[in-house]
Design a protein around this motif. Structure first.
Motif, PDB file in Angstrom:
ATOM      1  N   VAL A 119     -26.465  13.088   9.933  1.00  0.00           N
ATOM      2  CA  VAL A 119     -25.214  12.883   9.212  1.00  0.00           C
ATOM      3  C   VAL A 119     -25.456  13.138   7.731  1.00  0.00           C
ATOM      4  CG1 VAL A 119     -23.363  11.277   8.688  1.00  0.00           C
ATOM      5  CG2 VAL A 119     -24.476  11.197  10.912  1.00  0.00           C
ATOM      6  N   LEU A 120     -24.735  14.104   7.205  1.00  0.00           N
ATOM      7  CA  LEU A 120     -24.901  14.423   5.796  1.00  0.00           C
ATOM      8  C   LEU A 120     -24.224  13.382   4.932  1.00  0.00           C
ATOM      9  CD1 LEU A 120     -24.278  18.257   5.791  1.00  0.00           C
ATOM     10  CD2 LEU A 120     -26.454  17.066   5.585  1.00  0.00           C
ATOM     11  N   GLN A 121     -24.853  13.084   3.809  1.00  0.00           N
ATOM     12  CA  GLN A 121     -24.254  12.143   2.873  1.00  0.00           C
ATOM     13  C   GLN A 121     -23.344  12.889   1.908  1.00  0.00           C
ATOM     14  OE1 GLN A 121     -24.792   8.809   3.199  1.00  0.00           O
ATOM     15  NE2 GLN A 121     -25.895   9.460   5.036  1.00  0.00           N
ATOM     16  N   GLY A 122     -22.288  12.224   1.527  1.00  0.00           N
ATOM     17  CA  GLY A 122     -21.429  12.784   0.480  1.00  0.00           C
ATOM     18  C   GLY A 122     -20.502  13.873   0.993  1.00  0.00           C
ATOM     19  N   ASP A 123     -19.708  14.406   0.075  1.00  0.00           N
ATOM     20  CA  ASP A 123     -18.739  15.445   0.414  1.00  0.00           C
ATOM     21  C   ASP A 123     -19.229  16.784  -0.088  1.00  0.00           C
ATOM     22  OD1 ASP A 123     -16.780  14.054   1.774  1.00  0.00           O
ATOM     23  OD2 ASP A 123     -15.967  13.242  -0.109  1.00  0.00           O
ATOM     24  N   ILE A 124     -18.557  17.807   0.412  1.00  0.00           N
ATOM     25  CA  ILE A 124     -18.870  19.151  -0.080  1.00  0.00           C
ATOM     26  C   ILE A 124     -18.444  19.215  -1.552  1.00  0.00           C
ATOM     27  CG2 ILE A 124     -16.665  20.078   0.754  1.00  0.00           C
ATOM     28  CD1 ILE A 124     -18.279  22.609   1.554  1.00  0.00           C
ATOM     29  N   PRO A 125     -19.343  19.668  -2.454  1.00  0.00           N
ATOM     30  CA  PRO A 125     -18.987  19.688  -3.882  1.00  0.00           C
ATOM     31  C   PRO A 125     -17.872  20.696  -4.167  1.00  0.00           C
ATOM     32  CG  PRO A 125     -21.336  20.046  -3.528  1.00  0.00           C
ATOM     33  CD  PRO A 125     -20.681  20.178  -2.211  1.00  0.00           C
ATOM     34  N   SER A 126     -17.269  20.566  -5.322  1.00  0.00           N
ATOM     35  CA  SER A 126     -16.189  21.477  -5.685  1.00  0.00           C
ATOM     36  C   SER A 126     -16.761  22.845  -6.047  1.00  0.00           C
ATOM     37  CB  SER A 126     -15.428  20.902  -6.874  1.00  0.00           C
ATOM     38  OG  SER A 126     -14.778  21.946  -7.544  1.00  0.00           O
ATOM     39  N   PRO A 127     -16.187  23.911  -5.501  1.00  0.00           N
ATOM     40  CA  PRO A 127     -16.697  25.240  -5.830  1.00  0.00           C
ATOM     41  C   PRO A 127     -16.396  25.655  -7.261  1.00  0.00           C
ATOM     42  CG  PRO A 127     -14.837  25.383  -4.314  1.00  0.00           C
ATOM     43  CD  PRO A 127     -15.118  23.938  -4.516  1.00  0.00           C
ATOM     44  N   SER A 128     -15.601  24.869  -7.981  1.00  0.00           N
ATOM     45  CA  SER A 128     -15.368  25.225  -9.385  1.00  0.00           C
ATOM     46  C   SER A 128     -16.497  24.691 -10.259  1.00  0.00           C
ATOM     47  CB  SER A 128     -14.025  24.679  -9.857  1.00  0.00           C
ATOM     48  OG  SER A 128     -13.987  23.299  -9.684  1.00  0.00           O
ATOM     49  N   ASN A 129     -17.260  23.738  -9.719  1.00  0.00           N
ATOM     50  CA  ASN A 129     -18.354  23.170 -10.489  1.00  0.00           C
ATOM     51  C   ASN A 129     -19.527  22.896  -9.549  1.00  0.00           C
ATOM     52  OD1 ASN A 129     -19.804  21.993 -12.508  1.00  0.00           O
ATOM     53  ND2 ASN A 129     -18.802  19.988 -12.290  1.00  0.00           N
ATOM     54  N   PRO A 130     -20.139  23.969  -9.022  1.00  0.00           N
ATOM     55  CA  PRO A 130     -21.185  23.769  -8.016  1.00  0.00           C
ATOM     56  C   PRO A 130     -22.442  23.168  -8.635  1.00  0.00           C
ATOM     57  CG  PRO A 130     -20.974  26.090  -8.565  1.00  0.00           C
ATOM     58  CD  PRO A 130     -19.908  25.382  -9.308  1.00  0.00           C
TER      59      PRO A 130
END
Lengths: 299, 321
Positions: free
Chosen positions: B272-283
């Motif tokens: 299980v991955l922690q956290g959410d997918i980061p925003s592609p505007s600020n990778p």
């Protein structure tokens, strides 16, 4: 139980019969249900027949004066009475139908054609072209409707032909806006994108995909607009800027009867009534078309 | 060695985000950020990844529905990214697309026959009589009947509409078909029918597919090779068998562990991955996956890992290898 199965069977049979449900049939099925709009449509159809047959069915001449019957009240001989020159008002109204319908239809036709092209181009291409077209429309919108028409007449000079031009110009921006807004939303649909992915040119996408989808809003507005155009043309004639005196134009007839409003109200009443009923019929027809063409109003 | 049909090099798409009162372009959403891949003639390349990872954007750039910000798309020796509008339209004869939503991708005011014939008309390919014949053939080909040609889209079910979409894509005998989530909008029972149809057609016409999907089992079923995308980047690409059995990249491992197995007795360890997918505007800096990675090292935070061949035909973008 047995009845139920029989019923089902009939339903299946009917579905077989209407194999191809074209958009037009679908529209007709919904439009038929609207009684008021149907009545309006029949009335407008009747007006067209009157307009075509005008001189043949009018009991009297529309322009020949009859000095023995000046300003006579409605009677069996003159159904709507006579005017200051003894001309039969009923006959004049019949012949005026042609003028009013012609002015209404032709001016709205010109505004619809030009407005649609401008709207499609402006919505599809966007950018500076869109900005330019829409700003020009904004300028035209800034004038109060009739004032713009009067301004155009002032430049072109009075006359029925110029009334058509004036009313047409004054209708263009509204059409352009309506078509532009539907173009903007249809442009983003997946089926336009899929047409693009297939390799269709901009021209083909505009005329084959976008235009047919905007057509329903154009038709609705076209119909409603005819009423306004007839009214504007009548107002201009009333002001003496449109049809000139001997012509049996309804607005001009109102204007001519103005002086006898107290002594012979029928001179203004009947042309006024014709304008009122005609404009109302076009508006009601427009309402009915809108309801029948709106895809969201499914039964 | 088979012939390459498509080679994508360092493809990027940055969408500008207007901020500020006067609409200065201040930041970019890096929807696709340096994707390179190849597709051989006759194969199916699956592209998987979660929502918003840029897989559809990649597909749409390959068909040039979107203009790439940077990069090359070599299709049959020609660079699609450098063509003008007219040349792109011409090129689309060999490059067709199947869309996700079969309800919205057909013009409701055109009959099925008109829709399928459109590519033929656009590319001036046949006269009217032949066109009608071809449309009927295509309809039979995708499992519909020729009398459907006069009907309108609303009279068809989702699966049937997707078949119509496939028939339209086939009309011009394209070399490559980009299928953007072609079965995601369909019922599971219909999905397999459409997938099997696509496979049959591939054999019959020698088609090449780029198959974009978020459904791992669908991709496993249809693909020869599979690419995994994360946040606008390709993190791993390999033959289907190797990728599904021996994933290398930690993201792929986590993704694979999420595939349900239709056997309640098999116990499987789920990553299980922690956290959410980061925003592609600020990778994130370095490897974009590092904040959620369970094998994160110091180097991952600073250096961007490149796609490397870790075993023959198996490429992975991770500092572990």
């Amino acid at each position: 139980m047995k009845n139920g199965t029989v019923d089902l069977h009939i339903k299946d049979g009917r579905q077989e019969a209407e194999k191809v449900r074209t958009p037009f049939l679908e529209f007709w099925r919904k439009f038929k249900k609207q009684r008021i709009a149907m009545i309006a449509a029949f009335f407008i159809g009747f007006l067209f027949i009157v307009a075509l047959l005008g001189p043949f069915i009018a009991p009297y001449s529309a322009v020949e004066p009859d000095y023995e019957n000046i300003l006579s009240s409605p009677s069996m001989q003159h159904l709507a009475g006579t005017d200051a020159f003894g001309r039969d008002i009923f006959s004049r109204i019949i012949e005026g139908t042609r003028i009013s319908l012609f002015v209404g239809l032709s001016s709205v036709f010109f505004s619809a054609v030009l407005g649609t092209i401008l709207g499609l181009v402006s919505g599809y291409y966007g950018g500076w072209l869109d900005n330019m077209i829409m700003r020009i429309c904004d300028v035209l919108f800034a004038f109060p409707g009739i004032l713009l028409a009067i301004g155009i007449i002032a430049i072109l000079g009075p006359g029925l032909g110029n009334v058509v031009i004036a009313v047409a110009i004054f209708g263009i921006p509204t059409f352009a806006r309506i078509v532009r807004s539907s173009t903007l939303s249809i442009k983003e649909t997946l089926y336009v994108e899929s047409a693009r992915s297939v390799g269709a040119s901009a021209k083909r996408i505009i005329f084959k995909h976008i235009f047919p989808s905007t057509l329903s809003s154009i038709i609705v507005y076209f119909t409603m607009r005819i009423g306004t155009a007839i009214l504007t043309a009548a107002s201009l004639s009333f002001l003496g800027l449109g049809a000139q005196p001997p012509s049996p134009e309804w607005g001009a007839m109102l204007s001519a009867g103005r002086d006898f409003l107290n002594t012979a109200p029928h001179v203004t009443f009947f042309p006024g009534l014709s304008i009122f009923i005609t404009v109302l019929a076009f508006n009601l027809l427009g309402d009915g078309l809108r309801d029948a063409l709106d895809p969201k109003m499914k039964d | 060695m088979t012939e390459l049909l498509l080679e994508v090099k360092n493809l990027k798409k940055h969408f500008p985000v207007n901020k500020g009162l006067f609409g200065q372009k201040k930041s970019f959403v890096r929807a696709v950020d340096g994707v390179s891949l190849t597709i051989e003639k006759g194969e199916t390349l699956g592209l998987v990844g979660e929502s918003g990872c840029g897989k559809s954007t990649t597909g749409r750039m390959i068909t040039r529905l979107l203009a790439p910000t940077e990069g090359e798309i070599l299709f049959d020796g020609r660079d699609l990214s450098k063509l003008n509008d007219k040349q792109i339209r011409e090129a689309r004869k060999e490059l067709q697309m199947i869309f996700q939503d079969p309800y919205a991708s057909l013009n409701p005011r055109m009959t099925i026959g008109e829709t399928i014939a459109e590519p033929l008309i656009v590319h001036n390919m046949m006269n009217k009589k032949d066109r009608i014949k071809k449309v009927h053939e295509l309809l039979e080909c995708v499992g519909l009947t020729s009398y459907h040609a006069n009907r309108y889209p609303h009279e068809f079910s989702g699966g049937q509409r997707q078949r119509i979409g496939i028939a339209r894509a086939l009309a011009v005998n394209p070399k490559l078909i980009v299928a953007d989530e072609p079965v995601s909008a369909l019922d599971v029972s219909i999905q397999s029918q459409v997938l099997n149809l696509m496979q049959d057609l591939q054999e019959e016409f020698g088609l090449t597919y780029l198959f974009i999907s978020h459904d791992l089992s669908v991709v496993e079923h249809i693909s020869d090779r599979v690419g995994v995308m994360y946040l606008g980047k390709l993190v791993e690409i390999a033959r289907k068998e190797t990728l599904y059995e021996n994933p290398k990249h930690p993201y792929t491992k986590a993704l694979m562990s999420a595939v349900p197995i239709a056997n309640p007795r098999v116990k499987k360890e789920r990553i299980v991955l922690q956290g959410d997918i980061p925003s592609p505007s600020n990778p994130p800096t370095g490897c974009t996956f590092h904040p959620r990675c369970n094998a994160c090292m110091e180097i991952c935070k600073t250096e961007v890992p490149l796609l490397k061949e870790t075993s023959p035909g198996h490429f992975s973008a991770c500092h572990l290898y």
